[in-house]
Design an enzyme around this catalytic site. Structure first.
Site, mmCIF file in Angstrom:
data_model
loop_
_atom_site.group_PDB
_atom_site.id
_atom_site.type_symbol
_atom_site.label_atom_id
_atom_site.label_comp_id
_atom_site.label_asym_id
_atom_site.label_seq_id
_atom_site.Cartn_x
_atom_site.Cartn_y
_atom_site.Cartn_z
ATOM 1 N N HIS A 1 -11.113 -6.068 7.692
ATOM 2 C CA HIS A 1 -11.799 -5.829 6.422
ATOM 3 C C HIS A 1 -13.064 -5.006 6.596
ATOM 4 O O HIS A 1 -13.894 -4.963 5.689
ATOM 5 C CB HIS A 1 -12.171 -7.156 5.749
ATOM 6 N N GLU B 1 0.823 -1.211 0.000
ATOM 7 C CA GLU B 1 0.000 0.000 0.000
ATOM 8 C C GLU B 1 0.859 1.263 0.000
ATOM 9 O O GLU B 1 0.525 2.251 -0.664
ATOM 10 C CB GLU B 1 -0.948 -0.015 1.197
#
Length: 334
Positions: free
Chosen positions: A126, A57
């Site tokens: 998540h 990321e």
């Protein structure tokens, strides 16, 4: 369109319209994204403009900052909002500050798409709603749509914007309309039509809230999935609530908020994220500062729990219509 189709349409429009637009992230190319938002775009525009990135990321956002400084308009996807933490230094120290640090010589016209919130039993890694963290950073715009029409118009505006935009996409709204009654996964989606979304180019202001439901009794300030939860609660209680869909969490449309609260004299703040230091706290403070002498009762706040994200209790963690209805009734009874 569903929200997924609307988001894909926005990216399709911008890829065709502007050769400087590129889209990349984990699995967004050949596979079309874990939620299929970019499905078919690589086949249409090629691997030079829609491509996969490594599981890094920090690398994804760092490359996007460089692309933006160079003159491109990157749309980077972080597969889940929970994964942005390794990229936080690039977002906060580089993207958000580039214009200021360079005295306007460089900008960071990048959009970072992030699926957010719960609804898929994804557990702690998540399902988070980290929008408040981004609103604390000067130089970032933070957006969260609640419906397909807004999703497309806001994403196009984000891609065209010269500032870095954090574009948060509620996963519970991806694949169909939401009527607020989806309190458990076994409950079906409502039967009303999907959002009507134009095929071509249009954009919406990145600093303007929407009056989702006009009303006179009480103001509800919310965004994303919770807009539909608030609507269900108002409908079930019969309370004439005015629901303000913030859409753009920051910069905030304070004028619309003030006008509504001064009109109704009551206010409920609602979000899915953790209560303490959630964005609702900022909303409560702003309402107190600007509308204190118009308030009939203290501002109510409804949110997720102050706990690590619960896996098995996910649908109890979410503020549902019953919890919002109780807050509306408390505010009306005082």
């Amino acid at each position: 369109m569903t929200m997924i189709q609307a988001l894909r349409s926005a990216m399709d429009v911008m890829l065709e319209r502007d050769p400087d637009v590129v889209i990349f992230g984990q699995d967004v190319g050949y596979f079309g994204g874990v939620f299929r938002c970019t499905d078919g775009l690589q086949a249409k525009y090629g691997k030079q403009r829609v491509f996969d990135a490594p599981i890094s990321e920090g690398g994804i956002v760092g490359v996007a900052v460089g692309m933006g400084a160079y003159g491109l308009r990157p749309v980077a996807e972080i597969q889940f909002a929970d994964y942005f933490y390794p990229a936080s230094d690039q977002i906060v120290s580089e993207a958000a500050r580039l214009r200021y640090r360079s005295a306007g010589d460089f900008t960071a016209p990048l959009t970072i798409r992030m699926p957010c919130g719960g609804g898929i039993y994804g557990g702690q890694t998540h399902s988070q709603s980290p929008e408040a963290l981004f609103t604390h950073v000067c130089g970032l715009r933070t957006v969260m749509p609640s419906n397909p029409y807004d999703a497309k118009g806001l994403l196009i505006a984000a891609i065209e914007c010269d500032d870095p935009v954090i574009f948060l996409e509620p996963k519970r709204l991806y694949n169909g309309p939401f009527d607020g009654h989806h309190d458990r996964p076994s409950t079906p989606w409502s039967a009303h039509p999907l959002g009507l979304v134009p095929q071509g180019h249009y954009s919406l202001p990145l600093d303007q809230a929407a009056v989702f439901r006009p009303g006179a009794d009480i103001t509800v300030l919310t965004y994303g999935t919770m807009v539909w939860v608030a609507e269900a609660a108002a409908r079930e209680t019969g309370i004439d609530a005015e629901i303000i869909d913030l859409r753009c969490i920051w910069p905030l449309d304070l004028d619309t908020i003030i006008a509504s609260v001064k009109k109704t004299g009551r206010c409920v703040v609602l979000h899915e994220a953790t209560r303490t230091s959630g964005f609702g706290a900022e909303l409560v403070a702003l309402v107190q500062e600007h509308c204190f002498y118009h308030l009939e009762v203290p501002v109510e706040r409804v949110s997720g729990w102050d706990t690590p994200y619960p896996h098995a209790q996910e649908w109890d963690y979410f503020p549902g219509p019953a919890r919002v209805a109780a807050a509306l009734q408390r505010a009306m009874e005082k």
